[in-house]
Structures are given as structure tokens and as C-alpha cells.
Design a protein around this motif. Structure first.
Motif, PDB file in Angstrom:
ATOM      1  N   LYS A 238       0.826  -1.200   0.000  1.00 28.58           N
ATOM      2  CA  LYS A 238       0.000   0.000   0.000  1.00 28.58           C
ATOM      3  C   LYS A 238       0.862   1.252   0.000  1.00 28.58           C
ATOM      4  O   LYS A 238       0.580   2.236  -0.698  1.00 28.58           O
ATOM      5  N   LYS A 239       1.955   1.225   0.779  1.00 25.01           N
ATOM      6  CA  LYS A 239       2.858   2.375   0.827  1.00 25.01           C
ATOM      7  C   LYS A 239       3.504   2.621  -0.532  1.00 25.01           C
ATOM      8  O   LYS A 239       3.672   3.763  -0.951  1.00 25.01           O
ATOM      9  N   ILE A 240       3.874   1.549  -1.222  1.00 24.61           N
ATOM     10  CA  ILE A 240       4.502   1.708  -2.531  1.00 24.61           C
ATOM     11  C   ILE A 240       3.507   2.253  -3.551  1.00 24.61           C
ATOM     12  O   ILE A 240       3.828   3.129  -4.358  1.00 24.61           O
ATOM     13  N   VAL A 241       2.283   1.749  -3.498  1.00 20.46           N
ATOM     14  CA  VAL A 241       1.254   2.233  -4.419  1.00 20.46           C
ATOM     15  C   VAL A 241       0.989   3.718  -4.210  1.00 20.46           C
ATOM     16  O   VAL A 241       0.791   4.484  -5.155  1.00 20.46           O
ATOM     17  N   ASN A 242       0.993   4.149  -2.948  1.00 18.16           N
ATOM     18  CA  ASN A 242       0.700   5.549  -2.628  1.00 18.16           C
ATOM     19  C   ASN A 242       1.938   6.439  -2.640  1.00 18.16           C
ATOM     20  O   ASN A 242       1.831   7.642  -2.370  1.00 18.16           O
ATOM     21  N   ASP A 243       3.090   5.865  -2.920  1.00 13.53           N
ATOM     22  CA  ASP A 243       4.334   6.642  -2.934  1.00 13.53           C
ATOM     23  C   ASP A 243       4.251   7.727  -4.006  1.00 13.53           C
ATOM     24  O   ASP A 243       3.807   7.475  -5.135  1.00 13.53           O
ATOM     25  N   GLU A 244       4.687   8.941  -3.663  1.00 13.80           N
ATOM     26  CA  GLU A 244       4.629  10.048  -4.610  1.00 13.80           C
ATOM     27  C   GLU A 244       5.688   9.938  -5.705  1.00 13.80           C
ATOM     28  O   GLU A 244       5.586  10.610  -6.734  1.00 13.80           O
ATOM     29  N   ARG A 245       6.704   9.118  -5.482  1.00 13.84           N
ATOM     30  CA  ARG A 245       7.750   8.961  -6.492  1.00 13.84           C
ATOM     31  C   ARG A 245       7.220   8.190  -7.697  1.00 13.84           C
ATOM     32  O   ARG A 245       6.291   7.394  -7.597  1.00 13.84           O
ATOM     33  N   GLN A 249      11.732   6.340 -10.289  1.00 11.01           N
ATOM     34  CA  GLN A 249      12.423   6.894  -9.125  1.00 11.01           C
ATOM     35  C   GLN A 249      12.498   5.883  -7.981  1.00 11.01           C
ATOM     36  O   GLN A 249      13.508   5.793  -7.282  1.00 11.01           O
ATOM     37  N   ILE A 250      11.427   5.128  -7.792  1.00  9.24           N
ATOM     38  CA  ILE A 250      11.443   4.074  -6.770  1.00  9.24           C
ATOM     39  C   ILE A 250      12.523   3.052  -7.089  1.00  9.24           C
ATOM     40  O   ILE A 250      13.295   2.632  -6.220  1.00  9.24           O
ATOM     41  N   ALA A 251      12.602   2.656  -8.360  1.00  7.09           N
ATOM     42  CA  ALA A 251      13.605   1.667  -8.762  1.00  7.09           C
ATOM     43  C   ALA A 251      15.012   2.197  -8.541  1.00  7.09           C
ATOM     44  O   ALA A 251      15.878   1.503  -7.993  1.00  7.09           O
ATOM     45  N   LEU A 252      15.268   3.443  -8.950  1.00  8.15           N
ATOM     46  CA  LEU A 252      16.604   4.013  -8.783  1.00  8.15           C
ATOM     47  C   LEU A 252      16.993   4.094  -7.312  1.00  8.15           C
ATOM     48  O   LEU A 252      18.095   3.682  -6.918  1.00  8.15           O
ATOM     49  N   ASP A 253      16.092   4.617  -6.487  1.00  8.11           N
ATOM     50  CA  ASP A 253      16.393   4.745  -5.062  1.00  8.11           C
ATOM     51  C   ASP A 253      16.666   3.389  -4.427  1.00  8.11           C
ATOM     52  O   ASP A 253      17.521   3.254  -3.543  1.00  8.11           O
TER      53      ASP A 253
END
Length: 439
Positions: A238-245, A249-253
Motif C-alpha cells: 500500500k505504501k509503494i502504491v501511494n508513494d509520490e515517487r 524513481q522508486i527503482a533508482l532509489d
């Protein structure tokens, strides 16, 4: 190979006024029209290739017009990308009289609009050519199967199926083909003019698998991952789905964090004797007055001081504070060789070889004693300076000397054979943080 009249009527249509059935019909028929146009363009591209034969030299079409290669000429006149022009030339040759006979079914599919140019290209690349172990007739059967699958199969799955069929036909050479793929692997990094870093990489299947596993683990909830999971996993998803990135950007981080964690566990195992760490460079004055910027390693662009605050005590980070007189550390020692910590300090202060006009980075440099060790010179960062191997040898073997100047800091003193007056040559540091102290 002429497009159907209904498909042409969709050109310029307003999809917002169409009902669902008409919308999907239009998309389907325009897709067919596109495939037919690409097939025709491929034939034209193949003819450009034919008229630009190597044996024709500067008399060939592409050379005569200054394009250099037929692919470049196709790119220029048709407005497609470099990759698209290369694909068009390759696939266009399937539609000529000189086409490989075992790919006849694929060529027919392209000509009819059933098989796209991109799909035809992955079939061609995946199947390869006949060999002593693989007969042309067997390849033709495989090509026929792939041409039948192409309209309903994604490009990625079609490419995988083509390679799979080739492996089935030529099991003895699977190892050689995988070795050939591994030989193509690379990883390039370059710093762009806007301060960003661009990474370009090509991974063989074995090298890529850990990346795919990490990528899937980090992003699958955003891409429609598993729904039936335990409460803890559900909350994380749920946190990943709602992440603003963004997904990228999620993959890079994620990969940056994985790299940082991996190098903290046992850096010597992966990276040899040289300890890996990100250096955060910042002056004490800027930290006190909350002005200016901090710098990450030798990257020329400053970052906010808040980043220095956040990383200064972080694991895997080497914080280097520049005192007001420009010295990062004073670590006097009785040892002849500079320690790893001292070398980090020298790299932070000097930013690379200090010799004028030299652009060698710190990782290519050696630590030089301004006052020779045999003359009682201390192994201290105040009297140490980074020089690339060439300039280090120049100093030791050709009568040069390094001195300190109250105005310029380190200066190079040439021998009388180079300058009879032995005028000092400034050796400015390349570190952006150290440079701020000279303002």
C-alpha cells in the motif's frame, strides 16, 4: 500491400466522440495501417541499402549525399530514430528478392501487415542463420510458427520464444550463444552537462537476473503485484502504491540503497583493498554560517547543506570538514605511507592531480610527500599532495619540487632547465568545497 480504405478514414478522426466499439476498431485498423506503412518504408530502406553498397564507395547513394551509411540516410529522410532506421533496413531486406528463404513466412507476415517490423526483427535475431547443426528447413518451420504467434504475442515474449526455438534446434551450442551474449555486456556512466549522471548498460541474462528480482520486489505493487498477501506485505504494498515517487524513481532509489548496503558489509571482498565510500565535502565555515553548499565526492555541482547534515554520520559516508585554513585533516604519523583515511582527506581537498592543467581524478593519483620522507618529511595531509603517476614521476625524476605558498597554497617549482628563474606555478585544488575558501 495497399492500406484498406476504412483504415485511412480514421486518420484525423476525433476519438473522444466515438463509442467503445468504434474506438477499438479505429485503433485496430490504424495499427494495421501503421504496420503496412512500416513494411513499405522497410522496402524503401532496403533499396537505400542496396544503392549504398560498400563496393560503390563514394559513388554510393548514402556516401554521395554525405550521410555516411544507408541507415543514417534513412534516419535523415524519414525522420525516424537511429534504432528505427537500423531495424527498417534489416527487416526491409526480408521483403526483397535477396531475402533469406528460411524467413519467408516472416516476410510474408510483414508484407500483409500481420507482423510488425519490430516483431520481425526479434524473430530474425532470435533464430539466427543456418549452421552445420541447424538446417534451413528447420529454421523455416520455426519462423512459420513465430509468424503465426506474432500478431497476438508481445515483442518480449516473441523474442524469448525465438531464442528458445533456436536453443531447441541447436542444443550443442547453447553455451556458445550465452557466452556471446555475456561478451556483449557493459556498463557506462557519464556526467551530463546539466549535472545529472546518465547510465547506459547491457546485461546478459545471468547478470540481469538479480536486477530483475530486486526491481520486481521494489515495484511490483505499483505494477499490479500479488493481491493475496499477509497483512505486513499488504501494508508495504500500500505504501509503494501511494508513494509520490514515479516508478523509475522508486527503482533508482532502491538500487542506490542496495549498493550502499552491499558496500558496507564487506567492501574489501567486492572492491579490493580500496575502501569504497561516498565522500561528503563541506567547509566548517559553511556549516557554521549555513551558507554555500556541500559536495559529493568530486561531482562539480553543489548540494544543499541539509544533505551534508543528513549524511555526515551515516554509515558508508566519509565526512570531510575543511577548516578555515583549507586543511581537511591533520593526521601526523610516523608511518611512511599515507593511510586510507589520509588518502580520503587528500582526495577531498585536491580533487585529483594538483599539477596544472592535469585532469586525472583522485582515484588515479598517488600521495606525494612535499618534503621527502628521507629528509624527515612527515606523512601528514598538510604536506601531502595528490599527483598522477606521470606527474609524480616528473617531480621525482626530473628535478621538479613542490612547495607551499601563502597565496596559492601548493606550487610547483620547475627545474632551471625548464625555467631558469624557477618561477612557482600555482597548483590549485580541484575540489569545489576547498575552492570556496579562496573566495
Amino acid at each position: 500491400m495497399s492500406p484498406s480504405a476504412p483504415a485511412v478514414t480514421w486518420l484525423g478522426a476525433d476519438p473522444s466522440v466515438l463509442d467503445d466499439a468504434a474506438l477499438l476498431t479505429g485503433a485496430r485498423e490504424l495499427g494495421e495501417l501503421r504496420r503496412l506503412v512500416e513494411a513499405s518504408l522497410g522496402v524503401f530502406a532496403a533499396e537505400v541499402k542496396h544503392r549504398s553498397r560498400r563496393e560503390d564507395g563514394f559513388g554510393g547513394l548514402a556516401q554521395r549525399l554525405g550521410a555516411g551509411t544507408p541507415e543514417k540516410l534513412v534516419e535523415q529522410v524519414s525522420g525516424v530514430s537511429k534504432r528505427e532506421s537500423q531495424t527498417l533496413v534489416r527487416v526491409g531486406q526480408l521483403l526483397t528478392v535477396d531475402a533469406d528463404p528460411w524467413l519467408a513466412a516472416v516476410g510474408a507476415g510483414v508484407a500483409s501487415g500481420e507482423v510488425s517490423v519490430v516483431k520481425a526483427d526479434v524473430i530474425k535475431n532470435g533464430l539466427g542463420a543456418p549452421t552445420e547443426n541447424v538446417a534451413a528447413d528447420d529454421l523455416a518451420d520455426a519462423a512459420q510458427e513465430l509468424a503465426r504467434l506474432a500478431p497476438t504475442m508481445s515483442v518480449e515474449k516473441l523474442a524469448a520464444r525465438a531464442r528458445e526455438l533456436r536453443d531447441e534446434l541447436d542444443a550443442e551450442n547453447v553455451r556458445d550463444r550465452h557466452r556471446a551474449m555475456r561478451d556483449k555486456r557493459y556498463w557506462y556512466m557519464r556526467r551530463r552537462s546539466d549535472g545529472m549522471t546518465h547510465i547506459d548498460a547491457l546485461l546478459d541474462p545471468e547478470s540481469a537476473e538479480p536486477y530483475w528480482a530486486a526491481y520486481d520486489a521494489a515495484t511490483s505493487p505499483r505494477r499490479g503485484g500479488p493481491r493475496f498477501v499477509d497483512s505486513e506485505s499488504k501494508e508495504r504494498a500500500k505504501k509503494i502504491v501511494n508513494d509520490e515517487r514515479t516508478l523509475g524513481q522508486i527503482a533508482l532509489d532502491t538500487f542506490v540503497d542496495l549498493l550502499r548496503i552491499a558496500t558496507e558489509t564487506d567492501p574489501n571482498k567486492l572492491l579490493g583493498a580500496k575502501r569504497y565510500a561516498v565522500r561528503v565535502l563541506v567547509t566548517d565555515r559553511d556549516l557554521r554560517e549555513r551558507t554555500g553548499a556541500a559536495f559529493l565526492g568530486n561531482h562539480p555541482d553543489g548540494v544543499p547543506l541539509e544533505i551534508a547534515d543528513r549524511h555526515i554520520c551515516d554509515t558508508g559516508i566519509v565526512p570531510i570538514h575543511f577548516t578555515d585554513d583549507g586543511e581537511p585533516l591533520r593526521l601526523g604519523t610516523t608511518k611512511r605511507l599515507f593511510t586510507a583515511k589520509q588518502r580520503d582527506a587528500l582526495a577531498a581537498r585536491d580533487g585529483g592531480c594538483r599539477f596544472t592543467e592535469c585532469d586525472r581524478p583522485a582515484s588515479w593519483c598517488e600521495a606525494h610527500h612535499r618534503i621527502p620522507w628521507k629528509e624527515g618529511g612527515p606523512t601528514d595531509t598538510r604536506d601531502g599532495v595528490l599527483l598522477c603517476r606521470h606527474h609524480h614521476m616528473l617531480v621525482h625524476d626530473n628535478g621538479w619540487a613542490i612547495d607551499r605558498d601563502p597565496v596559492h597554497g601548493f606550487v610547483a617549482i620547475p627545474p632551471r632547465t625548464v625555467d631558469p628563474a624557477q618561477r612557482p606555478i600555482p597548483m590549485p585544488a580541484r575540489s569545489r568545497a576547498a575552492a570556496r575558501l579562496r573566495r
